[in-house]
Write a protein that holds these residues in place. Structure first.
Motif, PDB file in Angstrom:
ATOM      1  N   SER A 227       0.868  -1.184   0.000  1.00  0.00           N
ATOM      2  CA  SER A 227       0.000   0.000   0.000  1.00  0.00           C
ATOM      3  C   SER A 227       0.901   1.229   0.000  1.00  0.00           C
TER       4      SER A 227
ATOM      5  N   ASP B 208      -2.177  -1.342 -12.446  1.00  0.00           N
ATOM      6  CA  ASP B 208      -0.940  -1.052 -11.711  1.00  0.00           C
ATOM      7  C   ASP B 208      -1.239  -0.473 -10.335  1.00  0.00           C
ATOM      8  N   TYR B 209      -2.413   0.142 -10.223  1.00  0.00           N
ATOM      9  CA  TYR B 209      -2.849   0.684  -8.933  1.00  0.00           C
ATOM     10  C   TYR B 209      -4.306   0.298  -8.706  1.00  0.00           C
TER      11      TYR B 209
ATOM     12  N   THR C 220       0.137  10.832  -3.315  1.00  0.00           N
ATOM     13  CA  THR C 220       0.909  10.076  -4.309  1.00  0.00           C
ATOM     14  C   THR C 220       1.019  10.927  -5.572  1.00  0.00           C
TER      15      THR C 220
ATOM     16  N   ILE D  62      -4.683   2.709  -1.195  1.00  0.00           N
ATOM     17  CA  ILE D  62      -4.198   2.556  -2.580  1.00  0.00           C
ATOM     18  C   ILE D  62      -3.130   1.473  -2.581  1.00  0.00           C
TER      19      ILE D  62
ATOM     20  N   ILE E  17       0.073   9.522  -8.458  1.00  0.00           N
ATOM     21  CA  ILE E  17      -0.709   8.710  -9.396  1.00  0.00           C
ATOM     22  C   ILE E  17      -1.682   9.584 -10.182  1.00  0.00           C
TER      23      ILE E  17
ATOM     24  N   VAL F 152      -5.264   2.446 -13.577  1.00  0.00           N
ATOM     25  CA  VAL F 152      -5.812   2.594 -12.218  1.00  0.00           C
ATOM     26  C   VAL F 152      -7.214   1.986 -12.190  1.00  0.00           C
TER      27      VAL F 152
ATOM     28  N   THR G 229      -0.555  -1.298  -4.720  1.00  0.00           N
ATOM     29  CA  THR G 229       0.194  -1.473  -5.968  1.00  0.00           C
ATOM     30  C   THR G 229       1.137  -2.667  -5.814  1.00  0.00           C
TER      31      THR G 229
ATOM     32  N   LEU H 170      -4.230  -6.850  -8.860  1.00  0.00           N
ATOM     33  CA  LEU H 170      -2.830  -6.456  -9.082  1.00  0.00           C
ATOM     34  C   LEU H 170      -1.986  -7.676  -9.451  1.00  0.00           C
TER      35      LEU H 170
END
Lengths: 373, 183
Positions: free
Chosen positions: A5, A165-166, A85, A214, A87, A94, A216, A159
């Protein structure tokens, strides 16, 4: 490769970030009090968000269209987590994964000018993702009280499978006449702050929060979201199993390959209903977790439903960082068949991992292990 | 992964593995007819909400087609999706509490205001302890349903899954398209 995370956020009645909520929780704050709930005959002891206090936060979001309370809380929590982040939430790499039990259900009572289809969880979720410019179809997990843990697990799986990717995993529920009268009809509500695992426990408190994690992939990272599982009691749609079968099996699966001595604590569901807590004590005993400290947070936050699994995982991470086992507010005298390592005062933590366990209507149970590396 | 059996239920037809099954009734009466003709030994059926009835019967027909009844264990998941979730029962419950002077929040109606209860009903009927999950989707989307089913197989204990779409927008209006898939 591990799942990790990189940001999280909590919007709760005692804090507008994860850090503030954690700090105030340790200081003994709670927003649990008796409310006269509009259109509900009996008073309700609950921990609720204050919409008036949230107004400036909503205004800062510069929303370009009207959103419901449910949607605004999720957008606020997701925005706050993502702000930590770099992102691009609009990216097709996402994936939004939302957790809720009843979403916009209050629109059945008061439409507030929203079209009827807005009560569909998938329709509402799409609006939320589009607010962030994300055109991917969001995943909405609606698996009763275990939705939050299921959403996190779905993110971990998505994932690993390379779907994204997120994974932005966010959950909430807005307490309403609908939900509260339903729990009252089950005689499941306590008139006072609830008492998880206590001999005098007499029911749960409705709660409100919104929470986001979040996730990843990474080669190495401070947090590892190790493994999780969902198992069913196959016993009853509204009563927990007498043997704790589903919860036990979920724990066994989530702890596969994890040394019990590595666990700093178990974060339980601990709703403070007679049957849930008894069932959990049996499941924890069967899973060989009698010696591991146990902590439950419903005495402070109530049952935040779609947020619960996410909120409780985030606060467990903060506790692990701080090296503490959080107190279980409301607990005093053991009221379950298998005594647990549970306390109403904070204790030092030994270990670098925790397991979150949760159960819900429909006989569903989930468990999830998180490790600090 | 392969599909071993498929079923489709609409208010006017029941199609199992591509074969139209003969029934006389339509709408919710069709569901009662299917229950009496093909199941008969699970009176809890009559207490279920419409979503659970449709999902339960779809599961029963799939298991009938499978033959040798798969009972117990933790190797079979139940992964269902829909657009309306429990909305049909939600509206019924809302009606019970709408009038403050005629207020009757019934627990037996409230319990079905969660869309995953249908997965629990199927698990209880068969003694399955495997994963049960409900995902809400904006629209019927076979590709998304197939993808969601694959997620359950990331659990090493899952060997097969009963999965698909079950949808009840209103009374008398329902659609199920479910299948059994194996690893």
């Amino acid at each position: 490769m591990i799942i990790t995370s990189i940001a999280d956020h909590i919007l709760s009645p005692i804090g507008q970030t994860s850090e503030e909520t954690f700090r105030n929780l340790r200081a003994g704050d709670t927003a649990m009090r008796v409310h006269a709930f509009p259109g509900v005959p009996e008073a309700v002891c609950a921990s609720l968000l204050d919409e008036e206090a949230l107004r400036p936060l909503y205004e800062a979001l510069s929303l370009k269209e009207r959103f419901t309370t449910f949607e605004k809380r999720l957008i606020l929590s997701i925005s706050s987590a993502a702000a930590r982040t770099d992102i691009d939430l609009a990216s097709d790499r996402v994936l939004f994964i939302l957790s809720t039990t009843k979403g916009n259900i209050s629109l059945l009572d008061q439409a507030e000018g929203f079209p009827p289809e807005r009560v569909h969880l998938g329709v509402s979720a799409r609006r939320i993702a589009r607010h962030f410019g994300n055109e991917r179809m969001p995943i909405v997990v609606s698996n009763a009280c275990i939705s939050g843990v299921c959403a996190l697990l779905t993110g971990m799986r998505a994932l690993r499978e390379g779907w994204c990717d997120y994974a932005v995993v966010a959950g909430t529920d807005v307490q309403s006449r609908f939900i509260i009268t339903g729990f009252q009809s089950f005689k499941a509500l306590s008139q006072a702050p609830c008492r998880p695992f206590d001999a005098a426990r007499d029911g749960l408190n409705p709660g409100e929060a919104a929470a986001t994690v979040i996730l990843t992939r990474a080669e190495t990272a401070p947090w590892e979201w190790v493994r999780g599982a969902v198992r069913n009691d196959a016993n009853h749609i509204s009563g927990p199993s007498r043997t704790g079968e589903g919860s036990f099996q979920a724990l066994e699966a989530a702890l596969q390959g994890v040394d019990r001595r590595e666990l700093a604590f178990v974060n339980v569901h601990g709703t403070a209903t007679a049957y849930n807590d008894e069932m959990e004590s049996i499941a924890l005993h069967r899973a060989g977790l009698d010696a591991v400290p146990v902590t439950g947070l419903k005495g402070v936050f109530g049952h935040t439903m779609g947020a619960a699994g996410i909120l409780e995982c985030i606060l467990s991470m903060r506790a692990l960082e701080a090296g503490v086992v959080l107190p279980t507010a409301g607990y005093d005298t053991c009221g379950v068949s298998y005594p647990l390592q549970i306390s109403n005062v904070e204790r030092p933590a030994k270990g670098n991992a925790f397991v979150k366990v949760i159960s819900g209507f429909g006989g569903c149970n989930a468990a999830l292990t998180v490790r600090k590396r | 992964m392969r599909t071993t059996h498929k079923v489709e239920i609409t208010p006017t037809s029941v199609v199992l593995d591509g074969r139209l099954l003969p029934f006389r009734e339509s709408g919710e009466a069709l569901l009662t007819e299917v229950y009496r003709q093909r199941v008969g030994d699970w009176p809890k059926f009559f207490k279920m909400d419409l979503l659970s009835k449709v999902g339960f019967l779809a599961a029963e027909l799939l298991l009938e087609a499978e033959g040798d009844r798969h009972r117990g264990g933790s190797d079979r998941a139940v992964i269902l999706s829909g657009r309306s979730g429990s909305l049909c029962d939600d509206r019924d419950y809302q009606q019970l509490i709408a009038d403050p002077d005629d207020f009757y929040p019934s627990p037996s109606v409230f319990v079905y205001t969660l869309p995953n209860i249908v997965t629990g009903e199927i698990a209880i009927r068969n003694g399955w302890h495997g994963e049960t999950m409900y995902y809400a989707l904006e629209e019927y989307d076979p590709a998304a349903l197939a993808a969601y089913a694959t997620l359950a197989f990331t659990d090493p204990q899952t060997r097969s899954a009963l999965c698909g779409w079950v949808e009840c927008p209103a009374h008398e209006d329902f659609y199920a398209n479910m299948e059994i898939i194996e690893r």
